[in-house]
Write an enzyme that holds these catalytic residues in place. Structure first.
Site, PDB file in Angstrom:
ATOM      1  N   LYS A  42      91.475 -10.628  20.417  1.00  0.00           N
ATOM      2  CA  LYS A  42      91.691 -11.697  19.439  1.00  0.00           C
ATOM      3  C   LYS A  42      91.476 -13.097  20.017  1.00  0.00           C
ATOM      4  O   LYS A  42      92.073 -14.073  19.578  1.00  0.00           O
ATOM      5  CB  LYS A  42      93.093 -11.597  18.812  1.00  0.00           C
ATOM      6  CG  LYS A  42      93.399 -10.231  18.213  1.00  0.00           C
ATOM      7  CD  LYS A  42      92.303  -9.764  17.252  1.00  0.00           C
ATOM      8  CE  LYS A  42      92.165 -10.668  16.032  1.00  0.00           C
ATOM      9  NZ  LYS A  42      91.005 -10.272  15.174  1.00  0.00           N
ATOM     10  N   TRP A  47      82.958 -13.455  17.764  1.00  0.00           N
ATOM     11  CA  TRP A  47      82.186 -14.683  17.563  1.00  0.00           C
ATOM     12  C   TRP A  47      81.179 -14.867  18.699  1.00  0.00           C
ATOM     13  O   TRP A  47      79.985 -15.081  18.470  1.00  0.00           O
ATOM     14  CB  TRP A  47      83.139 -15.871  17.510  1.00  0.00           C
ATOM     15  CG  TRP A  47      82.549 -17.103  16.871  1.00  0.00           C
ATOM     16  CD1 TRP A  47      81.355 -17.202  16.208  1.00  0.00           C
ATOM     17  CD2 TRP A  47      83.155 -18.396  16.813  1.00  0.00           C
ATOM     18  NE1 TRP A  47      81.173 -18.484  15.750  1.00  0.00           N
ATOM     19  CE2 TRP A  47      82.264 -19.230  16.098  1.00  0.00           C
ATOM     20  CE3 TRP A  47      84.349 -18.919  17.288  1.00  0.00           C
ATOM     21  CZ2 TRP A  47      82.551 -20.582  15.872  1.00  0.00           C
ATOM     22  CZ3 TRP A  47      84.632 -20.257  17.049  1.00  0.00           C
ATOM     23  CH2 TRP A  47      83.743 -21.074  16.342  1.00  0.00           C
ATOM     24  N   HIS A  97      87.734  -5.482  27.072  1.00  0.00           N
ATOM     25  CA  HIS A  97      89.025  -6.168  27.083  1.00  0.00           C
ATOM     26  C   HIS A  97      89.796  -5.844  28.360  1.00  0.00           C
ATOM     27  O   HIS A  97      90.961  -6.222  28.492  1.00  0.00           O
ATOM     28  CB  HIS A  97      89.883  -5.723  25.891  1.00  0.00           C
ATOM     29  CG  HIS A  97      89.446  -6.260  24.572  1.00  0.00           C
ATOM     30  ND1 HIS A  97      89.014  -7.553  24.383  1.00  0.00           N
ATOM     31  CD2 HIS A  97      89.409  -5.667  23.340  1.00  0.00           C
ATOM     32  CE1 HIS A  97      88.718  -7.735  23.093  1.00  0.00           C
ATOM     33  NE2 HIS A  97      88.944  -6.614  22.452  1.00  0.00           N
ATOM     34  N   ARG A 119      91.333 -18.131  24.460  1.00  0.00           N
ATOM     35  CA  ARG A 119      91.850 -18.807  23.268  1.00  0.00           C
ATOM     36  C   ARG A 119      93.328 -19.133  23.463  1.00  0.00           C
ATOM     37  O   ARG A 119      94.033 -18.460  24.218  1.00  0.00           O
ATOM     38  CB  ARG A 119      91.661 -17.883  22.058  1.00  0.00           C
ATOM     39  CG  ARG A 119      92.050 -18.466  20.714  1.00  0.00           C
ATOM     40  CD  ARG A 119      91.919 -17.405  19.635  1.00  0.00           C
ATOM     41  NE  ARG A 119      92.084 -17.954  18.291  1.00  0.00           N
ATOM     42  CZ  ARG A 119      92.118 -17.219  17.188  1.00  0.00           C
ATOM     43  NH1 ARG A 119      91.987 -15.893  17.263  1.00  0.00           N
ATOM     44  NH2 ARG A 119      92.276 -17.783  15.993  1.00  0.00           N
ATOM     45  N   SER A 127      97.085 -13.935  15.327  1.00  0.00           N
ATOM     46  CA  SER A 127      95.920 -13.131  14.965  1.00  0.00           C
ATOM     47  C   SER A 127      96.124 -11.671  15.358  1.00  0.00           C
ATOM     48  O   SER A 127      95.779 -10.751  14.605  1.00  0.00           O
ATOM     49  CB  SER A 127      94.672 -13.693  15.651  1.00  0.00           C
ATOM     50  OG  SER A 127      93.514 -13.004  15.254  1.00  0.00           O
ATOM     51  N   ARG A 246      89.966 -13.004   9.435  1.00  0.00           N
ATOM     52  CA  ARG A 246      91.103 -13.424   8.611  1.00  0.00           C
ATOM     53  C   ARG A 246      91.009 -14.904   8.221  1.00  0.00           C
ATOM     54  O   ARG A 246      90.849 -15.240   7.061  1.00  0.00           O
ATOM     55  CB  ARG A 246      92.415 -13.132   9.350  1.00  0.00           C
ATOM     56  CG  ARG A 246      93.664 -13.208   8.490  1.00  0.00           C
ATOM     57  CD  ARG A 246      94.888 -12.806   9.300  1.00  0.00           C
ATOM     58  NE  ARG A 246      95.116 -13.735  10.404  1.00  0.00           N
ATOM     59  CZ  ARG A 246      95.863 -14.840  10.315  1.00  0.00           C
ATOM     60  NH1 ARG A 246      96.464 -15.146   9.180  1.00  0.00           N
ATOM     61  NH2 ARG A 246      96.018 -15.638  11.364  1.00  0.00           N
ATOM     62  N   GLY A 248      89.836 -17.606  10.998  1.00  0.00           N
ATOM     63  CA  GLY A 248      88.843 -18.247  11.845  1.00  0.00           C
ATOM     64  C   GLY A 248      89.123 -19.716  12.101  1.00  0.00           C
ATOM     65  O   GLY A 248      88.207 -20.541  12.096  1.00  0.00           O
TER      66      GLY A 248
END
Length: 284
Positions: A42, A47, A97, A119, A127, A246, A248
């Site tokens: 997440k 992206w 991951h 992030r 998220s 969801r 973004g």
């Protein structure tokens, strides 16, 4: 399959994970032409994958619109993903991951290109809660409050965010490793795409670049069934409980975390990232 984690060396993984990660770590051969996307779940993985795929096709959207994302860049730690990678032609694209200590050792001696996207962990909490509660391949929290506690303890898929990001940040400055953030892509997508182009050694014409930008917008990806995970089989995901695409946005955590949760998060955050250089993260 729901309601469980696969625990390996003290870290919880989804049940789709290869049980013998040690063999993957020791035996998988990374090739010099490979392009690998690394991330904690997440963090903007899909992206950056879409960006990389469209740069590869020089803005031609036919590949991303006709081939499922998890077939374009399979997950190396899943059984089906590893099988797909083994059949790919060069250059191979794949994703992971995995924490740094679990990833194939051959990567660190190769010329393969790796991109790590990170992030704001507060947004990852929000998220992640909405995403994991829809998946049937890991333990599902009963509430946001419970998931928040799990996250701080590292009892979520792929373990502690703090350990994950601090581990991969050791690669910062390596010629074949790029670190990019969800936030900088949001702030200036064109500059972010150009940064990835430069790293991959791909030059795009203005028209090609504009096509990439058009097709990696949130709405374009949300509308693309090859990219939005809506075709993920029901055995893996309950689509009535959540979706991949969801909102973004950045900063959504402010709509979910209470003052007490924010204070608790800040305390753990300061302790866990204390050893990193100041300014390591754009959200600070």
């Amino acid at each position: 399959m729901a309601g469980e984690f696969l625990w390996i060396e003290g870290i919880p993984f989804p049940t789709t994970t290869i049980k013998d990660l040690k063999s993957l770590r020791d035996e998988f051969v990374v090739r010099d032409d490979d392009v690998v996307i690394f991330s904690y779940p997440k963090s903007g993985t899909n992206w950056i994958l879409e960006i990389v795929h469209l740069i590869h096709t020089k803005g031609d959207p036919s590949w991303v619109q006709t081939v499922l994302k998890w077939e374009r860049s399979p997950w190396i730690e899943s059984i089906t993903g590893l099988e797909l990678i083994e059949t790919q032609k060069d250059p191979r694209f794949y994703s992971s991951h995995l924490p740094i200590d679990f990833f194939p050792k051959s990567f660190f001696k190769s010329k393969a290109k790796g991109i790590y996207i990170m992030r704001d962990p507060r947004d990852i909490i929000v998220s992640g809660y909405h995403f994991w509660k829809a998946l049937k391949i890991s333990r599902i929290p009963d509430s946001f409050e419970e998931y928040f506690e799990w996250f701080l303890q590292g009892n979520v898929p792929y373990g502690s965010w703090f350990d994950h990001v601090c581990g991969w940040l050791q690669m910062k400055g390596k010629e074949n490793f790029l670190i990019i953030s969800y936030e900088e892509l949001h702030q200036d997508l064109r500059a972010g795409v150009e940064k990835v182009c430069q790293f991959l050694g791909t030059k795009l014409s203005p028209e090609e670049l504009n096509s990439v930008l058009k097709n990696v917008s949130f709405q374009a990806m949300k509308d693309n069934k090859m990219s939005n995970y809506s075709l993920l089989p029901d055995t893996y995901m309950d689509h009535s409980k959540g979706c991949l695409m969801r909102k973004g946005i950045t900063g959504d955590w402010k709509n979910h975390l209470t003052a007490a949760q924010t204070e608790a998060f800040d305390k753990v955050y300061r302790e866990k990232v204390a050893g990193l250089p100041q300014g390591s993260f754009p959200w600070e």
